[in-house]
Design a protein around this motif. Structure first.
Motif, short mmCIF file in Angstrom:
data_model
loop_
_atom_site.label_atom_id
_atom_site.label_comp_id
_atom_site.label_asym_id
_atom_site.label_seq_id
_atom_site.Cartn_x
_atom_site.Cartn_y
_atom_site.Cartn_z
N THR A 84 21.21 -20.73 -11.91
CA THR A 84 21.05 -21.08 -13.32
C THR A 84 19.97 -22.14 -13.51
N LYS A 85 19.53 -22.77 -12.41
CA LYS A 85 18.50 -23.80 -12.49
C LYS A 85 17.12 -23.25 -12.16
N GLN A 86 17.06 -21.93 -11.98
CA GLN A 86 15.80 -21.38 -11.46
C GLN A 86 14.64 -21.45 -12.45
N ASN A 87 14.93 -21.74 -13.70
CA ASN A 87 13.80 -21.91 -14.62
C ASN A 87 13.21 -23.31 -14.55
N ASP B 171 21.42 -24.13 -8.34
CA ASP B 171 21.93 -22.77 -8.23
C ASP B 171 21.06 -21.91 -9.12
N ASP C 138 25.04 -19.94 -1.74
CA ASP C 138 25.47 -20.92 -2.76
C ASP C 138 25.64 -22.29 -2.13
#
Ligand code: FAD
Lengths: 423, 241
Positions: free
Chosen positions: A150-153, A148, A141
């Protein structure tokens, strides 16, 4: 095949329905029990070798949340258009039906080392005599500020294969003409040392055909990287002017990424990119941390000859998660370690003969069409670490026939290791 | 031990002598034979090979200039993948490599198409090699040797082949191999190694160990296997169908 949201949801539902049934069987046996967490390169191999070689004397349970394992190895070739995604998917049917392994599709969420049980997300607790953890990696992290999971898209890592890899490929295909592909490369140690650079080669290969004016920028915290000379010569020859490798010493540190605006801030300067592939710093899979067997760097130290945790002799750690010495974190290494561990576990639980540990690794990388290179080494177990004894690496200036042969060999290897893992 | 087997042992032990003691002077294959005798013996090769002025490819490639040539590199000849692979890996025709190839083509080059059983007599081989040398640009590649020493001086070391391998140990060791070689015997880019007569297997492994065969991965793997371990592997893989 497409990893649509629907198929993932369907898989999850089926998983939830199935989690309790096989485990009850496991608990009713009197045989020594081995529970394996993670059905990847290390876990599938160790489960298969334990079941095969103990000829029924051991009760082997494999816990793996996904029904189809998409190998990271060769996932770059999918990006380059050399493999289909289906060809990287493997299921657990043969391990269950032919080897009698209890395959439980669930997450392990905790280890009680005193009671010797593993708890599952579905609520059950499985008892073990020996536990094997081969959960791969998780990301550290905060290692890339602004990013993080949650930004992987927006900014995919594609460092666990499957939908992430598919997304990254789609993003590269959708790049505007002359656009920028930026990679944030990881610091050492991380899974597959040549992986990011093979990926750059494969992205370049794809862009050369479809988007020849596009640029690739690599922001790298390291001063050098695996097979560097081979990769850089390969880029120069096959994709002249397209790839810029920028180490932090030159650019200044990466300060932050901004997924909403697709920007990177490096050494005080803002760079805008069309695709940003963030490969964060890594650590052992979370379950190793939950079992409290990791060190301050987040990896699980092991005894070289048996892959037993230094913290707990009833737990073995394989593959990427293990802190073992000189072996790179690769599928080949995980598979090699699995066989040594299987031998040691069988010896301890059934009294079978234990043979000396031997390890080896070879990592192939594809630079362009029929342009394969390899690096490999042999290792032995010393008291302190798994130590390299000899090795080899492809050379610059090799002729095309040898590079083609090396590529063909890698296809043979993929077929071989897949069988060795999944039967 | 069959005649054929005995022949291979010789190739292996000779190779080992060469590899272990490079300083002990030219031995075995390095000896100069008699080109005239070689011309006569070359008759058996003529079924497939031409050499000399205007020689062309026939069943096999022409053999002009073979010394110092990369294996599998005559243009317009369709070689087997095995020989091309060996050439790509660095196999160059020298007195030593020719000697090993002519003695038993398949023990040197995986899956070569040269359908020739091999030439058992080291002396005969040295004559043929001397004959071929006359058609090569670089005859200096053959070291001159004392004509009195004969290849047959080199004691066969049957000990290596006589080792009875432990198939259980072989099975354990085979784990390393099965990351690349398939147990089912299929070949998807890496050759199959199941069901080989164990002598062939031992010979091939020693050819990597002594670096007669060029492949770097296999040299590394065979290089750290003891003779007993190779025997164990041979016993195990022979038993697989
Ligand atoms: C782009 C890329 C290219 C690569 N190329 C190569 C290559 O060419 N050659 C090579 O040898 N290696 C390559 N690798 C490296 C290789 O993929 C890894 O080193 C290897 O997969 C490690 O094996 P493992 O068993 O440690 O982990 P994995 O194979 O990742 O398996 C871990 C498994 O554990 C499961 N898991 C995790 N946590 C839990 C939990 N709590 N409960 C239950 N299950 C859990 C996961 O779902 C996963 O299936 C590459 C990697 C990448 C990213």
């Amino acid at each position: 095949m497409s990893l649509s949201r629907r198929s993932i949801l369907k898989g999850a539902a089926a998983t939830a329905a199935l989690t309790t049934a096989p485990m009850i069987m496991g608990a009713s046996h009197g045989k020594p029990k081995v529970v394996v967490v993670g059905g990847g390169a290390g876990g599938a191999t160790v489960a298969r070798y334990l079941a095969k070689d103990s000829k029924g004397a051991l009760d082997v349970t494999l816990i793996e949340p996904t029904r189809t394992y998409f190998s990271c190895f060769f996932s770059n070739l999918y990006l380059g258009g050399f493999r289909s995604l289906e060809s990287l998917g493997h299921t657990y049917g043969t391990l269950a039906s032919e080897y009698g392994i209890n395959v439980v599709h669930d997450w392990a969420v905790g280890v009680d080392r005193d009671k010797k049980t593993v708890s599952l997300a579905g609520g059950a607790a499985l008892p073990y005599d020996r536990l094997v953890l081969s959960p791969g990696i998780d990301f550290v992290d905060g290692s890339v500020p602004g990013w993080d999971v949650t930004k992987q898209n927006h900014m995919p890592h594609a460092y666990k294969a499957g939908s992430q890899t598919e997304l990254l490929k789609a993003q590269v295909e959708a790049m505007r003409p002359g656009g920028v592909f930026a990679m944030v490369a990881p610091p050492n140690p991380y899974r597959c040392p040549p992986g990011p650079y093979e990926r750059v080669s494969m992205v370049a290969h794809m862009l050369k055909e479809k988007n020849p004016k596009a640029k690739i920028l690599i922001f790298d915290p390291k001063k050098k990287f695996s097979k560097q000379g081979l990769f850089q010569a390969g880029w120069e020859n096959s994709y002249p002017g397209m790839v810029d490798w920028l180490d932090a010493e030159f650019t200044g540190a990466l300060e932050e990424v901004r997924p909403e605006s697709m920007e990177l801030v490096v050494g005080g300067e803002v760079t805008k990119a069309d695709v940003v592939n963030v490969i964060p710093a890594m650590k052992a899979g979370r379950i190793a941390e939950q079992a409290a067997i990791t060190n301050d760097k987040g990896w699980a130290p092991v005894v070289p000859a048996t892959l037993q945790s230094r913290e707990d002799e009833n737990i073995h750690v394989l593959g990427d998660s293990a802190h073992q010495g000189d072996m790179p974190k690769s599928g080949f290494s995980a598979n090699s370690q699995a066989k040594v561990a299987a031998n040691a576990i069988r010896g301890a639980l059934t009294g079978s003969k234990v043979f000396p540990a031997k390890f080896s690794n070879t990592c192939w990388s594809l630079i362009g069409t029929n342009n394969g290179v390899k690096v490999g080494a042999a290792y032995e177990a010393t008291a302190e670490k798994i130590a390299k004894t000899s090795g080899f690496i492809s050379q610059n200036g090799e002729d095309a026939a040898l590079r083609k042969q090396t590529y063909e060999e890698s296809i043979g290897w993929y077929a071989g290791i897949s069988k060795d893992m999944f039967g | 031990m069959s005649v054929w087997t005995a022949r291979i042992v010789k190739a292996v032990s000779l190779a080992m002598v060469l590899a272990v003691s490079p300083a002990s002077g030219p031995v075995g294959a390095s000896e100069i034979g008699d080109a005239k005798t070689g011309a006569r013996l070359f008759q058996v090769c003529k079924a497939c090979h031409r050499v000399g002025k205007d020689a062309r490819n026939s069943v096999g490639p022409h053999l002009n200039g073979v010394f110092g040539r990369v294996a599998g590199s005559v243009e317009a000849f369709r070689y087997s993948e095995g020989l091309i692979r060996a050439g790509a890996d660095g196999l160059i025709w020298t007195a030593d490599s020719l000697d090993a190839y002519l003695e038993n083509p398949k023990s040197l080059v995986s899956r070569t198409r040269m359908n020739f059983i091999g030439m058992p007599s080291a002396e005969d081989r040295s004559h043929v090699i001397a004959y071929l040398r006359a058609f090569s640009d670089k005859p200096s590649d053959i070291p001159e040797a004392e004509p009195t020493s004969t290849a047959t001086d080199h004691a066969v070391d049957p000990a290596i082949l006589a080792i009875v391998g432990d198939p259980d140990y072989g099975e354990y060791l085979s784990g390393e191999c099965l990351t690349c070689h398939q147990k089912s015997g299929s070949d998807s880019g890496i050759p199959a190694i199941t069901g080989w007569p164990r002598e062939d297997f031992v010979v091939a492994m020693h050819a990597y160990k002594t670096e007669i065969r060029p492949h770097p991965v296999m040299r590394m793997i065979a290089g750290r296997l003891s003779d007993e371990e190779i025997a164990g592997l041979a016993a195990y893989f022979e038993s697989l169908e």
